[in-house]
Motif scaffolding. Structure first.
Motif, mmCIF file in Angstrom:
data_model
loop_
_atom_site.group_PDB
_atom_site.id
_atom_site.type_symbol
_atom_site.label_atom_id
_atom_site.label_comp_id
_atom_site.label_asym_id
_atom_site.label_seq_id
_atom_site.Cartn_x
_atom_site.Cartn_y
_atom_site.Cartn_z
ATOM 1 N N GLU A 1 0.849 -1.199 0.000
ATOM 2 C CA GLU A 1 0.000 0.000 0.000
ATOM 3 C C GLU A 1 0.881 1.244 0.000
ATOM 4 O O GLU A 1 1.864 1.317 0.745
ATOM 5 N N ILE A 2 0.516 2.225 -0.822
ATOM 6 C CA ILE A 2 1.299 3.459 -0.873
ATOM 7 C C ILE A 2 0.466 4.704 -0.587
ATOM 8 O O ILE A 2 1.004 5.797 -0.476
ATOM 9 N N GLY A 3 -0.851 4.571 -0.450
ATOM 10 C CA GLY A 3 -1.682 5.727 -0.144
ATOM 11 C C GLY A 3 -3.105 5.311 0.145
ATOM 12 O O GLY A 3 -3.584 4.290 -0.356
ATOM 13 N N ARG A 4 -3.795 6.107 0.967
ATOM 14 C CA ARG A 4 -5.159 5.766 1.355
ATOM 15 C C ARG A 4 -5.950 7.033 1.604
ATOM 16 O O ARG A 4 -5.463 7.984 2.228
ATOM 17 N N GLY A 5 -7.185 7.060 1.101
ATOM 18 C CA GLY A 5 -8.088 8.174 1.333
ATOM 19 C C GLY A 5 -9.475 7.661 1.673
ATOM 20 O O GLY A 5 -9.690 6.453 1.827
ATOM 21 N N GLY A 6 -10.439 8.587 1.762
ATOM 22 C CA GLY A 6 -11.786 8.204 2.149
ATOM 23 C C GLY A 6 -12.497 7.361 1.108
ATOM 24 O O GLY A 6 -13.378 6.563 1.440
ATOM 25 N N MET A 7 -12.135 7.517 -0.160
ATOM 26 C CA MET A 7 -12.838 6.826 -1.230
ATOM 27 C C MET A 7 -11.937 5.917 -2.059
ATOM 28 O O MET A 7 -12.406 5.318 -3.030
ATOM 29 N N ALA A 8 -10.673 5.807 -1.746
ATOM 30 C CA ALA A 8 -9.778 4.994 -2.568
ATOM 31 C C ALA A 8 -8.538 4.595 -1.782
ATOM 32 O O ALA A 8 -8.139 5.271 -0.831
ATOM 33 N N VAL A 9 -7.942 3.489 -2.214
ATOM 34 C CA VAL A 9 -6.654 3.037 -1.698
ATOM 35 C C VAL A 9 -5.742 2.833 -2.895
ATOM 36 O O VAL A 9 -6.174 2.312 -3.930
ATOM 37 N N VAL A 10 -4.491 3.270 -2.782
ATOM 38 C CA VAL A 10 -3.536 3.134 -3.878
ATOM 39 C C VAL A 10 -2.453 2.141 -3.467
ATOM 40 O O VAL A 10 -1.899 2.237 -2.368
#
Length: 332
Positions: free
Chosen positions: A32-41
Motif C-alpha cells: 500500500e502506498i496511499g489511502r483516502g476516504g474513497m480509494a486506496v492506492v
C-alpha cells in the motif's frame, strides 16, 4: 450486505496487508502506498507487461452507483487521452469483482505533502519550479475539458529530475475521481468534500458552477503553502475554514516570508480572489506573474490571460531594432 460486498469492503476497512500478494484484474498487489476516504492506492505488478504500476482501488459503494460508474468511465478515458509530461499516465481503468480500479504509471519519489512536512517552506526557486510544472499540467487538462477540482500537495508527485537545470520532475495525479462525479451520485453535496478543505475554491463550497479557475484558486493555496509552510487559511473547525475561503482575505505572504518581494502578495491575492472572474484566466498566467514578481520585477499590468503567460520571460518577443549604422542592410 452480501458476502461479496463484505469481501470488497475489506479493501478499505481491513489491515493494509490484507490484499498484499493478491491478484486483481491482472495486477498483483505488492504494497500500500496511499489511502483516502474513497480509494486506496497500491504498488502493483502488471503481470501481462511485467511492469510496476500504481493501482487505485475505489470504494465498492461507488461501483454500485450507475451514475458514478458512467462518469468514472468517461473521465478516466479523458484523463488517459491527455499526453503530457507532468500528468501521470493512466494505463487502464475498469471494474472487477465489484471494485472500480485505475492503473497508472508508478512514480518513484514522494508527494509534495511529504516534502513539505519534512522540509518546511521551500526556497522560492524550488516553489516556482514546482508550480510551473503543475500549472502546465492543469492547463493541459482544461484544454481537454477536464477540471481537476482537488489540487493539493498530496496529488502532486515530486520525482528526481533529469539534470541540474531540472532537479525535480513533477507529476499531477488523481484526475479519475472528481468531486463532480461524486456530487452527481449523492456521495457528496454542498458543504461536503472528500479530502482536505485547505485548498477548496469558494464556488465549490457554495455549489456554483466551476471551471478551470477553481484550479487556479487551489493552486494558489498550494503555492502559498510551499512558501509559507502553512495554507493561507487555518481555522479551528471545518465550518470556520469554509467561511474563511468564502469571505476572509488571506494574510500577506510577505508577513511570513520577509525575504520574498512584496509583488508576490499581489499575485497571490489575485489568484485567491473570491470571484473566479477576478482571478487569472489560466494557471500558467498565474505562475508566470508569480515568477516575475518573485524576481522583484513589476508586471506590465497584463490581463492575466494565457497570452500574457506566453509573453513572459522565456518566450522570445520581436527582434530588437538594428543600430543606425546597420539599418541600410536590413529590410522591413
Amino acid at each position: 450486505m452480501d458476502e461479496g460486498s463484505r469481501r470488497d469492503m475489506s479493501v478499505f476497512s481491513g489491515r493494509p496487508s490484507d490484499l498484499i500478494g493478491r491478484q486483481i484484474a491482472g495486477y498483483r498487489i505488492e504494497r500500500e502506498i496511499g489511502r483516502g476516504g474513497m480509494a486506496v492506492v497500491y504498488q502493483a505488478k502488471d503481470l501481462r507487461l511485467d511492469r510496476t504500476v500504481a493501482l487505485k482501488l475505489l470504494a465498492p459503494e461507488l461501483a454500485r452507483n450507475d451514475t458514478f460508474r458512467g462518469r468514472f468511465t468517461h473521465e478516466s478515458r479523458v484523463a488517459a487521452a491527455i499526453d503530457h509530461p507532468h500528468i501521470v499516465p493512466v494505463f487502464e481503468a475498469g471494474e472487477t469483482d465489484g471494485v472500480l480500479y485505475i492503473a497508472m504509471r508508478y512514480v518513484a519519489g514522494r508527494d509534495l505533502r511529504h516534502l513539505l512536512d519534512r522540509e518546511g517552506p521551500l526556497p522560492v526557486a524550488v516553489a516556482t519550479r514546482i508550480a510551473l510544472q503543475v500549472a502546465s499540467a492543469l492547463d493541459a487538462a482544461h484544454d481537454h475539458g477536464l477540471v481537476h477540482r482537488d489540487v493539493k500537495p498530496g496529488n502532486i508527485l515530486v520525482a528526481q529530475g533529469t539534470d541540474s537545470d531540472h532537479p525535480e520532475h513533477v507529476y499531477l495525479t488523481d484526475f479519475g475521481l472528481t468531486k463532480k462525479s461524486l456530487s452527481l451520485t449523492g456521495f457528496t453535496s454542498v458543504g461536503q468534500f472528500v479530502g482536505t478543505l485547505d485548498y477548496v475554491a469558494p464556488e465549490q463550497i457554495s455549489g456554483r458552477p466551476v471551471d478551470g479557475r477553481c484550479d487556479v484558486y487551489s493552486l494558489g493555496c498550494v503555492v502559498y503553502e510551499t512558501m509559507a509552510g502553512k495554507p493561507p487559511f487555518q481555522r479551528d473547525d471545518d465550518m470556520a475554514l469554509l467561511w474563511a475561503h468564502q469571505y476572509d482575505q488571506p494574510p500577506a505572504l510577505s508577513t511570513k516570508r520577509p525575504d520574498i518581494p512584496d509583488g508576490v502578495d499581489a499575485v497571490l491575492a489575485k489568484a485567491l480572489s473570491k470571484s473566479p472572474d477576478d482571478r487569472y484566466d489560466s494557471c500558467l498566467a498565474f505562475v508566470s506573474a508569480l515568477r516575475i514578481a518573485a524576481r522583484g520585477q513589476v508586471s506590465g499590468g497584463g490581463t492575466g490571460s494565457r497570452a500574457d503567460a506566453e509573453a513572459a520571460p522565456g518566450h522570445p518577443g520581436p527582434p530588437p531594432e538594428p543600430p543606425a549604422w546597420a539599418r541600410p542592410v536590413f529590410r522591413h
